[in-house]
Design an enzyme around this catalytic site. Structure first.
Site, PDB file in Angstrom:
ATOM      1  N   ASN A   1       0.819  -1.220   0.000  1.00 62.87           N
ATOM      2  CA  ASN A   1       0.000   0.000   0.000  1.00 62.87           C
ATOM      3  C   ASN A   1       0.856   1.276   0.000  1.00 62.87           C
ATOM      4  O   ASN A   1       0.719   2.141   0.864  1.00 62.87           O
ATOM      5  CB  ASN A   1      -1.000  -0.004   1.158  1.00 62.87           C
ATOM      6  CG  ASN A   1      -0.344  -0.102   2.524  1.00 62.87           C
ATOM      7  OD1 ASN A   1       0.800  -0.509   2.634  1.00 62.87           O
ATOM      8  ND2 ASN A   1      -1.062   0.295   3.555  1.00 62.87           N
TER       9      ASN A   1
ATOM     10  N   GLY B   1      -1.788   2.727  13.106  1.00 64.23           N
ATOM     11  CA  GLY B   1      -0.527   2.004  12.990  1.00 64.23           C
ATOM     12  C   GLY B   1       0.575   2.512  13.879  1.00 64.23           C
ATOM     13  O   GLY B   1       0.608   3.683  14.254  1.00 64.23           O
TER      14      GLY B   1
ATOM     15  N   ASP C   1       3.814  -5.556  11.605  1.00 63.85           N
ATOM     16  CA  ASP C   1       2.922  -4.574  10.980  1.00 63.85           C
ATOM     17  C   ASP C   1       3.502  -3.153  11.153  1.00 63.85           C
ATOM     18  O   ASP C   1       2.760  -2.177  11.354  1.00 63.85           O
ATOM     19  CB  ASP C   1       1.507  -4.664  11.554  1.00 63.85           C
ATOM     20  CG  ASP C   1       0.462  -4.001  10.652  1.00 63.85           C
ATOM     21  OD1 ASP C   1       0.839  -3.494   9.572  1.00 63.85           O
ATOM     22  OD2 ASP C   1      -0.717  -3.987  11.031  1.00 63.85           O
TER      23      ASP C   1
ATOM     24  N   HIS D   1      -5.814  -9.355   5.013  1.00 65.64           N
ATOM     25  CA  HIS D   1      -6.188  -8.382   6.055  1.00 65.64           C
ATOM     26  C   HIS D   1      -7.678  -8.594   6.279  1.00 65.64           C
ATOM     27  O   HIS D   1      -8.494  -8.232   5.435  1.00 65.64           O
ATOM     28  CB  HIS D   1      -5.873  -6.968   5.536  1.00 65.64           C
ATOM     29  CG  HIS D   1      -6.483  -5.847   6.343  1.00 65.64           C
ATOM     30  ND1 HIS D   1      -5.727  -4.901   6.964  1.00 65.64           N
ATOM     31  CD2 HIS D   1      -7.773  -5.513   6.583  1.00 65.64           C
ATOM     32  CE1 HIS D   1      -6.518  -4.026   7.577  1.00 65.64           C
ATOM     33  NE2 HIS D   1      -7.766  -4.369   7.355  1.00 65.64           N
TER      34      HIS D   1
END
Lengths: 440, 306
Positions: free
Chosen positions: A103, A333, A314, A188
Site C-alpha cells: 500500500n 498504525g 505490521d 487483512h
C-alpha cells in the site's frame, strides 16, 4: 561491507554462542561463514588466518529473523520511512529480511513498482527485502493484478493489506489464480461495514471515551470466510495481524481439519490491551485495534499452542502530521521493527513460548510460509542474528533508526536485544550504539 | 474551598466537592442575571475565545452571554471562518489564538478528546463545550443545577435518561455527574442505541421506557437524529415516537413531581410530545437560563476566582 564481491569477503567465525536452530540444534557451538554462506557448524572450529572471530559466549545465535509484515513508505510517503531507513531499522532490530506491504503510492501492483522496491533495497544494502504485491489493482478490490509479472519481478506474496478484500468472489478467484503461480495470499481480515467508523475496540472503555468501537466480529467473520475460501480453493492463505479470541479459535479449528491456513500476530496484540489508548493516545491507535484482556490471553494461547505461526510487526511509520491530531482523525498504525524482538523475548521470559519457539515464529515459520531459501544450514546464505538475552535497556524512540517515532513503547524497560545482524555474511549491524545503551 | 482546576474537560475529572462548589457559585451568578443591570466587572480585561469547530447556537450564545455579563471580551470563531478550513491543524490554530493573549479557550469539536489534546499544547484555560460523543460538562452541570434547584439535593434521586445514549455526550456527562453526586441513573432506549458496557459507568439499563419512567424523579429525553436511520439504529420516526417517545399517556404513571428535561434542540413529536415539552413538569427553559449561570461560574473559576 557488501561492496566487496563474495570471493573477496573475509571469513567470519561465530564462536561459543548458544546456537538455536529449532528442532535441529540447541547448544554451544561455532559457525563458520565463508563467501557469504554458512560453511560449517561444529563445536570448536579453529580460526584460519584472516578470519574475523565474533565472540558470542553468553549470546544466542539464531537464524536471521524475518518480519513478514512491514510498511515502508517508499514510493510515495518517504517522509515517514524510506526503504533505506526501514532496512536500517530492521537490522537494528535483528531482522535480516522483511516483507514490504504493497500500500505505497503508487500501489505495488505492477512489476515496475516491485522492481523499484528491490532496486532501492539493493542500494540500501542492509536487510533483504521481499516485496508483497497487491491482490487487486490499486488495492481497490475491483480487478486482479498480473500475478505472473509480479512473480517474475520478485514478489513473494499477494495482499491488499490496509484494505480488506470485500468481494468474496474476487477473493476466491485471487486464491485460485495465485495458487497457479505458487504465490501466498496474505489476508487483512476486516468486514468494513461492521467496523464502520470505529477507531478503537468496542466496549466499556470506548463507551466512556465517546469513541466509536470496532467489534471483534468485524475481524472474525472475515477470518472465517477466508478459511472457507482456503478450503474451497486449496490455496496457501495467511491471516495477517490476528487480534481477537474468535479469530484464534477459528484458525485453531481450521488447522485441526487440515486447512492449509497460517496466521500471524503482532507484538502489540500479545503485549498491550485497549487501555493503552486511554487519554486519547494516538500512538496506540491501530487497525485492528488493541483489544481486551480476554483477547490478549487468547492470542498468547494461540502463540503457545502453535495456532499462530508467526510474530510480525505490521511496522507502520507515521509522522506527527498524522499522529499529533484528534484521535479519530489520526492515522492507524505503530512502528515495531526496533521493539519486536525485546517484546517477544519478554513473552519467552514469561514462559508463554520457549526461545526455540520464538525463533520458529520470527524466522523458521515465516521462511517456510513464504518459501524462502533460509535457515541455519551449511550452504545457505549466512543470515544470522546474534541476541544478547540479558542486556537491559530503556527504549528511547529518539534513537530509532526508523524515520518515525510512533510507538507506544517509548520509555519501556526491556531485557534482551539483537547485538549483531549478519546478512549474507556481512555484519550489517553490530554492537550497541552509545546512546542506546542506557541501563534499564 | 479553593478551586484549582485550570481546565474543565469532562465531569470525570471533577470531584463531588468541586461539583457542589461550582453549583454554589452558579447560584450566585444566576442572581447577577436577575438584576436590572446584568453585568459585573470581575473579568474585565480578560479575553475569552469561543472556538466552535462544530455548529452550535445555544451553547455558543450561552457562553457569549456569560462572558459579557462578567465584562470579559469574547470573540467567536467557527470552523467555516477559521483557517482550519485551509488545512491548519487544531494545535496550530489554538497556539495562534493563544499568541493573542487569550485567557480562556472554549471549544466545541466533533472529535472526542479534542479538548484534551488542546489542553496539552497551550497554557490558556480550556473549557470543553462538547467534544464528539464524549463529554459536555457544562450541560451536565446546568442539568444538575436545575435538578438541585427543584429537588433540593441530588443524592438518592432517580434519574432516567432516555434515547440515543450511544451518540450522546450529554448522556455520558450526565451519567458521570449524577452518579458522582449519589443519584441512581437508569438509561433507556432500543438496544441499538445503548453503548456496549455502559453498565460500567454505574447505571442500570432497560429497553422498556415505562420501566424507566416508573418512580423517576427526573426524565431526561435525548434528541433523536433522523440520520441514525441510515445506520439502522431505528426503523422510523413513527415507531420511535410510539415505542420510545415521551407522551402525556406515559407520564400518567410517573411521579407527581417528576421533572421533564431535554438538552435541546427538541424534535417535537418524535422523542417528546409537544404538550409534554410545554407542560407543567417541563423545566427545559430553566435549563437554558441556568446554562448561562454555570458558564459564568466556570469562566470565573478557571481564571482564578476565589
Amino acid at each position: 561491507m557488501t561492496q566487496q564481491s563474495a570471493e573477496e569477503k573475509s571469513a567470519m567465525l561465530i564462536k561459543g554462542g548458544r546456537v538455536i536452530n529449532p528442532g535441529i540444534l540447541d547448544g554451544t557451538t561455532d559457525i563458520l561463514i565463508r563467501n557469504g554462506k554458512i560453511a560449517e557448524i561444529a563445536p570448536e572450529i579453529g580460526p584460519e588466518p584472516g578470519t574475523r572471530v565474533i565472540e558470542a559466549s553468553g549470546k544466542i545465535v539464531s537464524p536471521g529473523l524475518i518480519d513478514m509484515h512491514v510498511h515502508f513508505r517508499e514510493p510515495g510517503h518517504e517522509y515517514k520511512e524510506t526503504i533505506a531507513t526501514g532496512c536500517l531499522a530492521a537490522v537494528h532490530g535483528g531482522f535480516t529480511s522483511v516483507c514490504t506491504m504493497p500500500n505505497t503510492h503508487p500501489v505495488n501492483d505492477s512489476g515496475e513498482v516491485t522492481e523499484y522496491i528491490l532496486k532501492k533495497a539493493a542500494d540500501a544494502n542492509r536487510a533483504r527485502v521481499f516485496p508483497v504485491a497487491a491482490i487487486s489493482k490499486k488495492i481497490k478490490g475491483k480487478s486482479l493484478c498480473e500475478y505472473g509479472e509480479l512473480k517474475e519481478s520478485g514478489a513473494v506474496a499477494l495482499s491488499d493489506d490496509g484494505n480488506p478484500v470485500v468481494n468474496s468472489q474476487l477473493m476466491r478467484r485471487a486464491m485460485e489464480y495465485a495458487r497457479g503461480f505458487g504465490l501466498l495470499i496474505i489476508s487483512h481480515c476486516e468486514e468494513p461495514e461492521l467496523a464502520a467508523n470505529g477507531v478503537m475496540n468496542e466496549g466499556a472503555l470506548a463507551t466512556r471515551m465517546g469513541l466509536p468501537g470496532i467489534p471483534n466480529a468485524s475481524e472474525s467473520v472475515m477470518v472465517m470466510r477466508d478459511i472457507a475460501l482456503c478450503e474451497l480453493t486449496g490455496a496457501r492463505v495467511h491471516i495477517a495481524h490476528v487480534s481477537t479470541a474468535e479469530s484464534v479459535h477459528a484458525i485453531r479449528d481450521a488447522k485441526k481439519r487440515g486447512v492449509p491456513v497460517t496466521a500471524e500476530t503482532a507484538p502489540h496484540y500479545f503485549t498491550l490491551v485497549e487501555d493503552a489508548v486511554a487519554d486519547y493516545n494516538t500512538h496506540a491507535k491501530m487497525n485492528p485495534p488493541l483489544r481486551s484482556h480476554r483477547d490478549r490471553e487468547a492470542i498468547r494461547e494461540g502463540l503457545a499452542d502453535g495456532t499462530i505461526d508467526v510474530i510480525a510487526t505490521d511496522h507502520a511509520p507515521h509522522s506527527p502530521l498524522e499522529k499529533k491530531v484528534e484521535f479519530d482523525r489520526a492515522a492507524n498504525g505503530i512502528i515495531g521493527l526496533e521493539t519486536s524482538l525485546p517484546l517477544s523475548l519478554k513473552l519467552a521470559e514469561e514462559g508463554i513460548i520457549t526461545l526455540s519457539g520464538l525463533i520458529e515464529k520470527m524466522s523458521v515459520n515465516p521462511a517456510r510460509i513464504l518459501g524462502l531459501e533460509h535457515g541455519m544450514k551449511v550452504g545457505n546464505p549466512a543470515d544470522i542474528t546474534i541476541i544478547d538475552p540479558d542486556l537491559s535497556y530503556t527504549v528511547n524512540a529518539e534513537n530509532f533508526r526508523s524515520l518515525s517515532r510512533n510507538t507506544p513503547f517509548d520509555g519501556w524497560n526491556m531485557k534482551g536485544r539483537a547485538v549483531m545482524t549478519i546478512v549474507g555474511g556481512d555484519a550489517v549491524f553490530s554492537g550497541i550504539p552509545e546512546e542506546d545503551n542506557i541501563p534499564g | 474551598m479553593r478551586f484549582v482546576k485550570k481546565n474543565i474537560l469532562d465531569i470525570a475529572s471533577l470531584t463531588a466537592e468541586e461539583i457542589t462548589f461550582i453549583l454554589n457559585i452558579s447560584e450566585k451568578m444566576k442572581e447577577i442575571s436577575e438584576r436590572p443591570v446584568k453585568k459585573v466587572p470581575i473579568l474585565r480585561g480578560k479575553t475569552v475565545v469561543l472556538f466552535f469547530y462544530e455548529p452550535s447556537t445555544r451553547t455558543r450564545t450561552s457562553f457569549d452571554v456569560a462572558a459579557k455579563r462578567l465584562s470579559a471580551d469574547s470573540v467567536s470563531i467557527s470552523a467555516s471562518t477559521s483557517s482550519m478550513v485551509k488545512g491548519e491543524t487544531l494545535i496550530d490554530t489554538a497556539q495562534n489564538l493563544e499568541a493573542m493573549q487569550s485567557d480562556v479557550i472554549v471549544m466545541r469539536h466533533s472529535s472526542s478528546g479534542a479538548p484534551h489534546l488542546l489542553s496539552k499544547h497551550i497554557r490558556a484555560s480550556v473549557i470543553n463545550a462538547g467534544d464528539g460523543t464524549h463529554a459536555h460538562p457544562t450541560q451536565a452541570l446546568l442539568d444538575m443545577m436545575t435538578v438541585r434547584e427543584n429537588k433540593g439535593e441530588l443524592r438518592g434521586l432517580r434519574i432516567a435518561i432516555i434515547g440515543d445514549i450511544s451518540h450522546s455526550r450529554v448522556a455520558r456527562s450526565d451519567i458521570a455527574g449524577f452518579t458522582k453526586m449519589g443519584a441512581d441513573v437508569i438509561v433507556a432506549g432500543p438496544p441499538t442505541m445503548i453503548p456496549k458496557g455502559v453498565e460500567n459507568m454505574g447505571v442500570s439499563v432497560t429497553h422498556d421506557i415505562d420501566r424507566a419512567i416508573d418512580g423517576a424523579d427526573v426524565i431526561m429525553m435525548l434528541r433523536i437524529q433522523k440520520e441514525r436511520q441510515k445506520s439502522f439504529l431505528f426503523s422510523t420516526e413513527r415507531e420511535y415516537a410510539r415505542v420510545f417517545g415521551l407522551t402525556r399517556e406515559r407520564l400518567e404513571n410517573a411521579k407527581d413531581d417528576v421533572l421533564i428535561m431535554h438538552p435541546g434542540p427538541i424534535n417535537r413529536g418524535v422523542e417528546i410530545a409537544p404538550d409534554v415539552a410545554d407542560g407543567s413538569h417541563s423545566v427545559i427553559l430553566d435549563q437554558v437560563t441556568n446554562g448561562v449561570a454555570v458558564r459564568m461560574a466556570l469562566l470565573y473559576l478557571v481564571l482564578g476566582g476565589k
